[in-house]
Design a protein around this motif. Structure first.
Motif, PDB file in Angstrom:
ATOM      1  N   GLN A 226       0.823  -1.203   0.000  1.00  0.00           N
ATOM      2  CA  GLN A 226       0.000   0.000   0.000  1.00  0.00           C
ATOM      3  C   GLN A 226       0.861   1.259   0.000  1.00  0.00           C
ATOM      4  N   LEU A 227       1.888   1.288   0.846  1.00  0.00           N
ATOM      5  CA  LEU A 227       2.760   2.459   0.891  1.00  0.00           C
ATOM      6  C   LEU A 227       3.538   2.630  -0.417  1.00  0.00           C
ATOM      7  N   LEU A 228       3.958   1.509  -1.001  1.00  0.00           N
ATOM      8  CA  LEU A 228       4.683   1.587  -2.284  1.00  0.00           C
ATOM      9  C   LEU A 228       3.748   2.062  -3.399  1.00  0.00           C
ATOM     10  N   THR A 229       2.518   1.589  -3.390  1.00  0.00           N
ATOM     11  CA  THR A 229       1.554   2.013  -4.409  1.00  0.00           C
ATOM     12  C   THR A 229       1.284   3.511  -4.303  1.00  0.00           C
ATOM     13  N   ASN A 230       1.178   4.003  -3.066  1.00  0.00           N
ATOM     14  CA  ASN A 230       1.010   5.445  -2.883  1.00  0.00           C
ATOM     15  C   ASN A 230       2.210   6.218  -3.435  1.00  0.00           C
ATOM     16  N   PRO A 258       4.322  16.607  -2.054  1.00  0.00           N
ATOM     17  CA  PRO A 258       4.482  16.562  -0.589  1.00  0.00           C
ATOM     18  C   PRO A 258       3.129  16.636   0.099  1.00  0.00           C
ATOM     19  N   ILE A 259       3.094  16.217   1.357  1.00  0.00           N
ATOM     20  CA  ILE A 259       1.878  16.298   2.159  1.00  0.00           C
ATOM     21  C   ILE A 259       1.855  17.649   2.854  1.00  0.00           C
ATOM     22  N   SER A 260       0.775  18.373   2.710  1.00  0.00           N
ATOM     23  CA  SER A 260       0.687  19.692   3.320  1.00  0.00           C
ATOM     24  C   SER A 260       0.580  19.565   4.838  1.00  0.00           C
ATOM     25  N   SER A 261       0.997  20.589   5.531  1.00  0.00           N
ATOM     26  CA  SER A 261       0.949  20.579   6.996  1.00  0.00           C
ATOM     27  C   SER A 261      -0.477  20.510   7.526  1.00  0.00           C
ATOM     28  N   THR A 262      -1.429  21.018   6.764  1.00  0.00           N
ATOM     29  CA  THR A 262      -2.835  20.968   7.203  1.00  0.00           C
ATOM     30  C   THR A 262      -3.421  19.571   7.045  1.00  0.00           C
ATOM     31  N   ASP A 263      -2.907  18.809   6.093  1.00  0.00           N
ATOM     32  CA  ASP A 263      -3.408  17.440   5.876  1.00  0.00           C
ATOM     33  C   ASP A 263      -2.756  16.429   6.806  1.00  0.00           C
ATOM     34  N   GLN A 264      -1.553  16.733   7.302  1.00  0.00           N
ATOM     35  CA  GLN A 264      -0.768  15.765   8.071  1.00  0.00           C
ATOM     36  C   GLN A 264      -1.534  15.107   9.222  1.00  0.00           C
ATOM     37  N   SER A 270     -10.379   7.602   7.836  1.00  0.00           N
ATOM     38  CA  SER A 270     -11.097   6.856   6.796  1.00  0.00           C
ATOM     39  C   SER A 270     -11.657   7.803   5.742  1.00  0.00           C
ATOM     40  N   GLY A 271     -11.282   7.573   4.476  1.00  0.00           N
ATOM     41  CA  GLY A 271     -11.819   8.341   3.370  1.00  0.00           C
ATOM     42  C   GLY A 271     -11.181   9.697   3.148  1.00  0.00           C
ATOM     43  N   PHE A 272     -10.172  10.049   3.943  1.00  0.00           N
ATOM     44  CA  PHE A 272      -9.552  11.369   3.783  1.00  0.00           C
ATOM     45  C   PHE A 272      -8.536  11.330   2.639  1.00  0.00           C
ATOM     46  N   THR A 273      -8.679  12.218   1.657  1.00  0.00           N
ATOM     47  CA  THR A 273      -7.775  12.251   0.505  1.00  0.00           C
ATOM     48  C   THR A 273      -6.845  13.457   0.532  1.00  0.00           C
ATOM     49  N   GLY A 274      -7.279  14.555   1.132  1.00  0.00           N
ATOM     50  CA  GLY A 274      -6.416  15.719   1.243  1.00  0.00           C
ATOM     51  C   GLY A 274      -6.207  16.432  -0.080  1.00  0.00           C
ATOM     52  N   GLN A 275      -5.284  17.386  -0.069  1.00  0.00           N
ATOM     53  CA  GLN A 275      -5.016  18.179  -1.263  1.00  0.00           C
ATOM     54  C   GLN A 275      -4.447  17.340  -2.396  1.00  0.00           C
ATOM     55  N   ASN A 276      -3.571  16.388  -2.080  1.00  0.00           N
ATOM     56  CA  ASN A 276      -3.002  15.534  -3.116  1.00  0.00           C
ATOM     57  C   ASN A 276      -4.062  14.649  -3.748  1.00  0.00           C
ATOM     58  N   GLY A 277      -4.973  14.175  -2.919  1.00  0.00           N
ATOM     59  CA  GLY A 277      -6.031  13.312  -3.446  1.00  0.00           C
ATOM     60  C   GLY A 277      -6.958  14.048  -4.380  1.00  0.00           C
ATOM     61  N   GLN A 279      -6.024  16.264  -6.415  1.00  0.00           N
ATOM     62  CA  GLN A 279      -5.315  16.502  -7.668  1.00  0.00           C
ATOM     63  C   GLN A 279      -5.261  15.270  -8.557  1.00  0.00           C
ATOM     64  N   THR A 280      -5.730  14.149  -8.052  1.00  0.00           N
ATOM     65  CA  THR A 280      -5.774  12.921  -8.839  1.00  0.00           C
ATOM     66  C   THR A 280      -7.081  12.222  -8.600  1.00  0.00           C
ATOM     67  N   THR A 281      -7.586  11.548  -9.620  1.00  0.00           N
ATOM     68  CA  THR A 281      -8.854  10.819  -9.496  1.00  0.00           C
ATOM     69  C   THR A 281      -8.636   9.409  -8.989  1.00  0.00           C
ATOM     70  N   LYS A 282      -7.397   9.046  -8.659  1.00  0.00           N
ATOM     71  CA  LYS A 282      -7.100   7.672  -8.277  1.00  0.00           C
ATOM     72  C   LYS A 282      -7.093   7.463  -6.775  1.00  0.00           C
ATOM     73  N   SER A 283      -7.353   8.483  -5.990  1.00  0.00           N
ATOM     74  CA  SER A 283      -7.260   8.377  -4.536  1.00  0.00           C
ATOM     75  C   SER A 283      -8.626   8.097  -3.914  1.00  0.00           C
ATOM     76  N   THR A 284      -8.655   7.102  -3.014  1.00  0.00           N
ATOM     77  CA  THR A 284      -9.890   6.785  -2.283  1.00  0.00           C
ATOM     78  C   THR A 284      -9.793   7.180  -0.818  1.00  0.00           C
ATOM     79  N   GLY A 285      -8.574   7.433  -0.331  1.00  0.00           N
ATOM     80  CA  GLY A 285      -8.413   7.821   1.063  1.00  0.00           C
ATOM     81  C   GLY A 285      -8.550   6.670   2.041  1.00  0.00           C
ATOM     82  N   MET A 286      -8.481   5.409   1.558  1.00  0.00           N
ATOM     83  CA  MET A 286      -8.676   4.255   2.428  1.00  0.00           C
ATOM     84  C   MET A 286      -7.389   3.487   2.698  1.00  0.00           C
ATOM     85  N   GLY A 287      -6.399   3.619   1.826  1.00  0.00           N
ATOM     86  CA  GLY A 287      -5.190   2.815   1.965  1.00  0.00           C
ATOM     87  C   GLY A 287      -4.462   3.053   3.265  1.00  0.00           C
TER      88      GLY A 287
END
Length: 324
Positions: A226-230, A258-264, A270-277, A279-287
């Motif tokens: 999961q971490l490698l896929t991310n 990078p991960i923003s300080s507000t998302d950290q 569960s289900g949180f995708t944040g700013q990076n998520g 920017q892409t349609t591939k994020s579910t926020g579950m991994g």
């Protein structure tokens, strides 16, 4: 009246009946010792026994009335107990009912979350299969690279779906054993070869061949994968993804978003995708949510952070006694 009612009623009247028997026995003994006429003892029974019987009948009727009243009013907040015992029992029952409602609500909430996760992953799997189908309908031949990438993504979401179902169970089939981390990591990288090729990424593995970890192979495989896929998902095309062992941790570093300080603080929700998520349609926020759950149960830690503006580091931190 059922047997349990009679048992409870007799138990409640036992002190009275025992006291009456003791008192009549004492009077009989006194009559015998002092040579009193037998009529004294008979009169005692004749006048006291009917009163005892009336009292017992009254307690039976009152007990049945209170039993019916409790059955009708106990769930209500305005119920008024008539004795300290009733008050204590009513309080205990109220607490038990409140606890049962909370447990039921938690179970229902967990079932709703499971259903939402299942629908989300099924939707993602169908999307990738639909992409393959569209490509097959538009082209006489679909490049194998695109097929492998789509199948790899579909398998990724299928693994998430199955892992989420297993994590939702109250018991897990953990099997702890000493695992060669370098071999396991190389197998996970090989499994994601299509994704590496598709984005022209280069894996850089620096893990001692002699290093072993005491943990569950299936769930450690899930966490690393999961971490490698991310890392692959957010890495810049043509960059290097490093997998390095440092003292007590396996780190996976990519040069991507990078991960923003507000998302950290919320990345493991569960289900949180944040700013990076976004920017892409591939994020579910579950991994990462699943990885954190596994880490908590297998007694190791997980950290994901961005030390600078052009990289992200994910680390699995293991207890000292689990490494060899």
């Amino acid at each position: 009246m059922n047997n349990s009612f009679w048992r409870l009623w007799l138990w409640s009247q036992l002190p009275l009946l025992s006291g009456y028997a003791l008192l009549t026995g004492l009077v009989a003994l006194l009559c015998y010792l002092y040579r009193l006429p037998l009529i004294v003892f008979i009169d005692l029974l004749r006048f006291s026994l009917p009163l005892l019987i009336i009292w017992l009948i009254a307690t039976i009727l009152l007990a049945k009335h209170r039993q019916a009243l409790l059955a009708r009013q106990l769930p209500r907040t305005d119920f008024q107990p008539h004795s300290p015992v009733e008050g204590r029992l009513a309080t205990m029952l109220t607490k038990s009912q409140r606890s049962s409602r909370q447990i039921l609500q938690a179970v229902r909430q967990k079932q709703r979350e499971q259903n939402d996760h299942r629908d989300l992953f099924a939707h993602e799997i169908k999307n990738h299969l639909a992409i393959l189908r569209a490509q097959a309908e538009e082209q006489p031949q679909v490049p194998s690279k695109q097929v492998r990438a789509a199948v790899c993504q579909a398998n990724y979401y299928l693994d998430l779906l199955l892992s989420g179902e297993r994590l939702a169970m109250t018991s897990h089939d953990f099997n702890f054993q000493w695992l060669p981390l370098a071999k396991l990591t190389a197998a996970i990288v090989q499994k994601n070869a299509a994704l590496f090729i598709n984005k022209q990424l280069v894996p850089d593995i620096s893990i001692p061949a002699s290093l072993h970890l005491l943990t569950d192979q299936k769930w450690l495989h899930f966490c690393i994968n999961q971490l490698l896929t991310n890392a692959i998902k957010y890495a810049k095309p043509g960059s290097v993804i490093k997998l390095v062992w440092q003292t007590d941790r396996l780190t996976i570093c990519d040069t991507g978003l990078p991960i923003s300080s507000t998302d950290q603080p919320r990345i493991f929700e569960s289900g949180f995708t944040g700013q990076n998520g976004h920017q892409t349609t591939k994020s579910t926020g579950m991994g990462l949510y699943f990885v954190k759950q596994v880490a908590d149960q297998l007694n190791f830690n997980v950290r994901v952070f961005s030390p600078n503006d052009h990289s992200t580091v994910a680390a699995l931190i293991f207890p000292p006694d689990s490494t060899s």
